[in-house]
Design an enzyme around this catalytic site. Structure first.
Site, short mmCIF file in Angstrom:
data_model
loop_
_atom_site.label_atom_id
_atom_site.label_comp_id
_atom_site.label_asym_id
_atom_site.label_seq_id
_atom_site.Cartn_x
_atom_site.Cartn_y
_atom_site.Cartn_z
N ARG A 22 0.84 -1.21 0.00
CA ARG A 22 0.00 0.00 0.00
C ARG A 22 0.87 1.26 0.00
NH1 ARG A 22 1.22 1.76 4.24
NH2 ARG A 22 0.23 3.69 3.59
N GLY A 23 0.19 2.40 -0.22
CA GLY A 23 0.92 3.66 -0.39
C GLY A 23 1.21 3.79 -1.88
N CYS A 135 -1.95 9.55 7.95
CA CYS A 135 -1.75 8.30 7.22
C CYS A 135 -0.27 7.89 7.23
CB CYS A 135 -2.28 8.41 5.78
SG CYS A 135 -2.43 6.80 4.96
N SER A 137 2.74 7.99 4.59
CA SER A 137 3.31 8.28 3.27
C SER A 137 4.82 8.16 3.38
CB SER A 137 2.92 9.69 2.83
OG SER A 137 3.89 10.22 1.95
N ASP A 209 -1.97 10.62 -3.28
CA ASP A 209 -2.25 9.51 -4.21
C ASP A 209 -2.44 10.03 -5.61
OD1 ASP A 209 -3.05 8.23 -1.51
OD2 ASP A 209 -2.96 6.60 -2.99
N LYS A 245 2.64 11.27 -9.34
CA LYS A 245 1.34 11.39 -8.66
C LYS A 245 0.44 12.40 -9.40
CE LYS A 245 2.98 8.93 -5.11
NZ LYS A 245 3.53 9.44 -3.88
C1 RUB Z 1 -1.92 5.74 1.53
C2 RUB Z 1 -1.92 7.22 1.41
C3 RUB Z 1 -0.57 7.90 1.29
C4 RUB Z 1 -0.26 8.12 -0.19
C5 RUB Z 1 1.17 8.58 -0.40
O1 RUB Z 1 -3.21 5.19 1.38
O2 RUB Z 1 -2.94 7.87 1.33
O3 RUB Z 1 -0.60 9.14 1.94
O4 RUB Z 1 -0.47 6.93 -0.92
O5 RUB Z 1 2.05 7.56 0.01
P1 RUB Z 1 -3.39 3.58 1.45
P2 RUB Z 1 3.54 7.44 -0.56
O6 RUB Z 1 -2.81 3.13 2.75
O7 RUB Z 1 -4.87 3.38 1.35
O8 RUB Z 1 -2.65 3.00 0.26
O9 RUB Z 1 4.18 8.75 -0.27
O10 RUB Z 1 4.14 6.30 0.22
O11 RUB Z 1 3.45 7.16 -2.03
#
Ligand code: RUB
Length: 327
Positions: A22-23, A135, A137, A209, A245
């Site tokens: 995820r992320g 969250c 990130s 995202d 993004k």
């Molecule tokens: C994760 C989320 C993160 C972004 C950015 O949501 O909202 O803030 O994806 O993350 P989920 P990164 O847990 O539902 O995937 O910076 O790691 O790309």
């Protein structure tokens, strides 16, 4: 489909759906990896058959989660050189080699982008700052940890973080643990406590995202409320996000689809059965309007959200133009 889809590819797809992977950035790199596995495990001899398999795997991965635009962007960035190669040669090994090198390049650049963002973003933070994040990130955390380490090395005061727990999936706990592992003091709060704590924060840093052409940020549900509270308290909001993004589709009017996840992530099955008149909604992301964002930190530099469309058009040169298909 003559070729059976490799189990590792199915596992990646399932892990993205189930949020074990995820992320947005991590999802994009996993998607790229799946395409490389497709090239490595293809058993046939015909390049057309391979390309059909390659497209099938790309679609399978694309369908896993709808919101993180880094996923379709990753696939687009890998497809482009591969499709071009197919127009030049029908040699299967060469085509497969192009898949592997496009994937490696994508993953390498994506990791490099996070390091560059960390370096650029850390310049916007002062010793002793308290940062609120929401969250988990990896990009936002890389900015925070890079700044903290730099201050400690320079014998300056380190950072402190306020992390929201981020219901219903509690990604804030991952954030809190990884910051604590880096020696950064963290205060974990329930999401609804943001307004009570925002005045203690010097800055809000979150990931994204998707970034729309109008500069709106799509990120974990609750981000817009955090930004609203920050705006009221005159606390700056920074978004740390790689340029993958940015959503090219939004340039031509498309909206970013907000994923709605199962009710059972919020309440259990028993509760739902006992209370048939209660409907549970569980959108995974929300949209923060550009007016609530002070800065977007990317690997290409820092931008105000108002120039998102220019970044999309000029800097990235992304277009929605489909690739020429030679098979
Ligand atoms: C994760 C989320 C993160 C972004 C950015 O949501 O909202 O803030 O994806 O993350 P989920 P990164 O847990 O539902 O995937 O910076 O790691 O790309």
């Amino acid at each position: 489909m003559a070729q059976e889809v490799d189990k590792r590819i199915l596992d990646i797809a399932e892990s993205i759906k189930e949020m074990k992977i995820r992320g947005a950035g991590t999802i994009a790199r996993a998607a790229a990896e799946a395409l490389k596995i497709a090239a490595e495990t293809f058993k046939g001899k015909d390049y057309r058959e391979f390309m059909n398999y390659f497209d099938y795997v790309a679609d399978l991965i694309l369908k896993t989660r709808p919101t993180a635009v880094s996923l379709p962007n990753a696939i687009r960035m890998i497809k482009r050189p591969v499709y071009k190669k197919v127009c030049e040669t029908t040699d299967l090994e060469e085509i497969k080699g192009t898949v592997a090198s496009a994937v490696n390049k994508f993953i390498e650049e994506s990791k490099k982008a996070i390091n560059t963002i960390a370096e650029i973003g850390s310049r916007r933070i002062k010793p002793g700052n308290i940062i609120l994040t929401h969250c988990h990130s990896r990009t936002a955390l890389s900015v925070i940890t890079t700044a903290h380490k730099k201050f400690i090395k320079e014998n300056k005061e380190g950072l402190r973080v306020i992390a929201t727990e981020t219901r219903p999936r509690f990604q804030g706990l991952i954030t809190a643990k990884s910051l604590a592992d880096e020696g950064i003091p963290v205060t974990l709060i329930v999401d609804s406590a943001v307004r009570s704590f925002i005045e203690e924060a010097d800055l809000v840093i979150v990931g994204a995202d998707a970034i729309a052409a109008n500069g709106a940020i799509v990120n974990k549900i609750g981000t817009s409320l955090v930004a609203l509270a920050a705006n009221e308290a005159r606390v700056r909001v920074y978004v740390a996000a790689e340029t993958i993004k940015f959503s090219p589709e939004t340039l031509v009017g498309a909206l970013v689809e907000i994923e709605e996840r199962p009710a059972t992530e919020v309440v259990d099955e028993k509760f739902l059965k006992k209370n048939p008149l209660i409907k549970v909604r569980n959108p995974a992301f929300d949209v923060t309007p550009p007016e609530y964002i002070d800065l977007i930190i990317t690997e290409k530099g820092v931008f105000s959200p108002q120039v998102a469309a220019i970044i999309l058009k000029d800097e990235l040169g992304w277009s929605l133009q489909e690739y020429t298909k030679c098979y």
